[in-house]
Design a protein around this motif. Structure first.
Motif, PDB file in Angstrom:
ATOM      1  N   VAL A 196       0.975  -1.135  -0.053  1.00 26.95           N
ATOM      2  CA  VAL A 196       0.073  -0.205   0.158  1.00 26.95           C
ATOM      3  C   VAL A 196       0.944   1.284  -0.036  1.00 26.95           C
ATOM      4  O   VAL A 196       2.142   1.177   0.218  1.00 26.95           O
ATOM      5  N   TYR A 197       0.207   2.467  -0.102  1.00 28.95           N
ATOM      6  CA  TYR A 197       1.080   3.586  -0.272  1.00 28.95           C
ATOM      7  C   TYR A 197       0.585   4.559   0.529  1.00 28.95           C
ATOM      8  O   TYR A 197      -0.849   4.975   0.746  1.00 28.95           O
ATOM      9  N   PHE A 198       1.467   5.176   1.678  1.00 28.86           N
ATOM     10  CA  PHE A 198       1.140   6.082   2.676  1.00 28.86           C
ATOM     11  C   PHE A 198       1.234   7.423   2.038  1.00 28.86           C
ATOM     12  O   PHE A 198       2.459   7.702   1.642  1.00 28.86           O
ATOM     13  N   ILE A 199       0.406   8.433   1.986  1.00 26.27           N
ATOM     14  CA  ILE A 199       0.584   9.723   1.626  1.00 26.27           C
ATOM     15  C   ILE A 199       1.334  10.567   2.542  1.00 26.27           C
ATOM     16  O   ILE A 199       0.594  10.978   3.691  1.00 26.27           O
ATOM     17  N   VAL A 200       2.707  10.980   2.253  1.00 28.39           N
ATOM     18  CA  VAL A 200       3.261  11.884   3.456  1.00 28.39           C
ATOM     19  C   VAL A 200       2.945  13.215   3.039  1.00 28.39           C
ATOM     20  O   VAL A 200       2.820  13.996   4.208  1.00 28.39           O
TER      21      VAL A 200
ATOM     22  N   VAL B 151      -7.358  12.148  -2.813  1.00 27.69           N
ATOM     23  CA  VAL B 151      -6.694  11.457  -1.389  1.00 27.69           C
ATOM     24  C   VAL B 151      -5.468  12.561  -1.070  1.00 27.69           C
ATOM     25  O   VAL B 151      -4.765  12.877  -2.032  1.00 27.69           O
ATOM     26  N   THR B 152      -5.334  12.941   0.158  1.00 30.92           N
ATOM     27  CA  THR B 152      -4.355  13.798   0.723  1.00 30.92           C
ATOM     28  C   THR B 152      -3.681  13.089   1.752  1.00 30.92           C
ATOM     29  O   THR B 152      -3.709  11.767   1.840  1.00 30.92           O
ATOM     30  N   LYS B 153      -2.588  13.918   2.199  1.00 29.06           N
ATOM     31  CA  LYS B 153      -1.755  13.313   3.316  1.00 29.06           C
ATOM     32  C   LYS B 153      -2.440  12.813   4.457  1.00 29.06           C
ATOM     33  O   LYS B 153      -3.495  12.863   4.693  1.00 29.06           O
ATOM     34  N   ASN B 154      -1.410  11.575   5.023  1.00 32.73           N
ATOM     35  CA  ASN B 154      -1.946  10.794   6.011  1.00 32.73           C
ATOM     36  C   ASN B 154      -3.019   9.826   5.894  1.00 32.73           C
ATOM     37  O   ASN B 154      -3.417   9.441   6.835  1.00 32.73           O
ATOM     38  N   VAL B 155      -3.104   9.623   4.551  1.00 28.02           N
ATOM     39  CA  VAL B 155      -4.090   8.492   4.141  1.00 28.02           C
ATOM     40  C   VAL B 155      -3.332   7.477   3.371  1.00 28.02           C
ATOM     41  O   VAL B 155      -2.505   7.651   2.721  1.00 28.02           O
ATOM     42  N   ILE B 156      -3.761   6.363   3.407  1.00 28.51           N
ATOM     43  CA  ILE B 156      -3.179   5.095   2.612  1.00 28.51           C
ATOM     44  C   ILE B 156      -4.234   4.837   1.684  1.00 28.51           C
ATOM     45  O   ILE B 156      -5.334   4.773   1.714  1.00 28.51           O
TER      46      ILE B 156
ATOM     47  N   LEU C  87       5.081   9.724  -1.354  1.00 26.31           N
ATOM     48  CA  LEU C  87       4.311   8.619  -0.854  1.00 26.31           C
ATOM     49  C   LEU C  87       5.336   7.616  -0.347  1.00 26.31           C
ATOM     50  O   LEU C  87       6.777   7.723  -0.438  1.00 26.31           O
ATOM     51  N   ALA C  88       4.848   6.785   0.783  1.00 29.90           N
ATOM     52  CA  ALA C  88       5.925   5.871   1.255  1.00 29.90           C
ATOM     53  C   ALA C  88       5.305   4.411   0.872  1.00 29.90           C
ATOM     54  O   ALA C  88       4.226   4.273   1.271  1.00 29.90           O
ATOM     55  N   PHE C  89       6.013   3.570   0.071  1.00 29.08           N
ATOM     56  CA  PHE C  89       5.397   2.254  -0.477  1.00 29.08           C
ATOM     57  C   PHE C  89       5.698   1.528   0.915  1.00 29.08           C
ATOM     58  O   PHE C  89       6.634   1.451   1.289  1.00 29.08           O
TER      59      PHE C  89
END
Length: 235
Positions: free
Chosen positions: A51-55, A76-81, A105-107
């Motif tokens: 999954v991707y976490f939006i930093v 989708v904006t930051k702090n959402v996966i 993003l953090a994969f």
């Protein structure tokens, strides 16, 4: 309906995700940083198992339809996966993500997710539930009139990437008629006609840029979809 009614659910979701991200960094669990430039898609970077976490930043999720067309589904904006639906799935969903702003993003690979679930069992479920709710909300816009659909995406842009000022809400200057036309699947001429009508009704200011509204809730009241939904529910 008020736009502010979504905030409790969003804050709950962000708190869970930030806690998970902190734990991931503290325990030095494997993850990979991906940076998308504005108008760049995630397609070239996309992994199948994670999954991707939006930093930082904001993205639009696009569905690739069977007829070859692209349908914008949600913001989708930051702090959402995102990409939760593809976790442990052998049949990936045909979707892609377009960066509206430069987005970091953090994969998070599946092996890391399994470790994170031991710390926070509900985090994946909560994000998936929220992702599905957003998808439902955006799919419902297909039943709206052309005017309502344009206003719907305008409101969502204000809510996701707009800045709240003392006088109202302001959109980034790069949001223009072409962006709205692409999201609402209409021509620029149609967008121009609707925006000018909103200006005459004192619901929007478009000159000089950026787009500005004094009352976002009043603008949202022009869309029947919002009136049909109970946005105060918890995800």
């Amino acid at each position: 309906m008020t736009i502010e009614q979504l905030k409790p659910a969003l804050k709950k979701l962000e708190a869970i995700n930030l806690s998970v991200l902190h734990h991931m960094k503290k325990e030095k669990l494997p993850y990979e940083i991906v940076v998308l430039k504005r108008k760049e898609t995630l397609f070239n970077y996309k992994k199948k198992t994670g999954v991707y976490f939006i930093v930082e930043g904001c993205i639009v999720r696009n569905l690739l339809l069977t007829n070859g067309q692209i349908n914008s589904v949600d913001f989708v904006t930051k702090n959402v996966i995102v990409n939760c639906a593809n976790f442990k799935s052998s049949i990936p969903f045909e979707d892609d993500y377009l960066a509206i702003t430069e987005t970091k993003l953090a994969f998070i690979p599946n092996e890391t997710i399994l470790l994170l679930l031991e710390k926070s069992p509900l985090f994946l479920y909560t994000n998936l539930q929220f992702e599905l709710y957003l998808s439902y909300l955006r799919r419902m816009n297909e039943h709206l009139s052309t005017k309502e659909r344009i206003i719907f995406f305008l409101v969502e842009l204000f809510r996701h990437i707009g800045s709240k000022k003392k006088e109202g809400y302001v959109l980034p200057s790069y949001i223009n008629q072409s962006v709205l036309a692409g999201l609402a699947a209409v021509t620029r001429e149609t967008v121009s006609r609707v925006l000018n009508q909103l200006v005459r009704e004192n619901l929007l200011e478009i000159k000089p840029k950026p787009y500005f509204t004094k009352d976002l809730d009043l603008l949202a009241d022009q869309v029947s979809l919002y009136k049909q939904l109970q946005l105060s529910r918890e995800f």
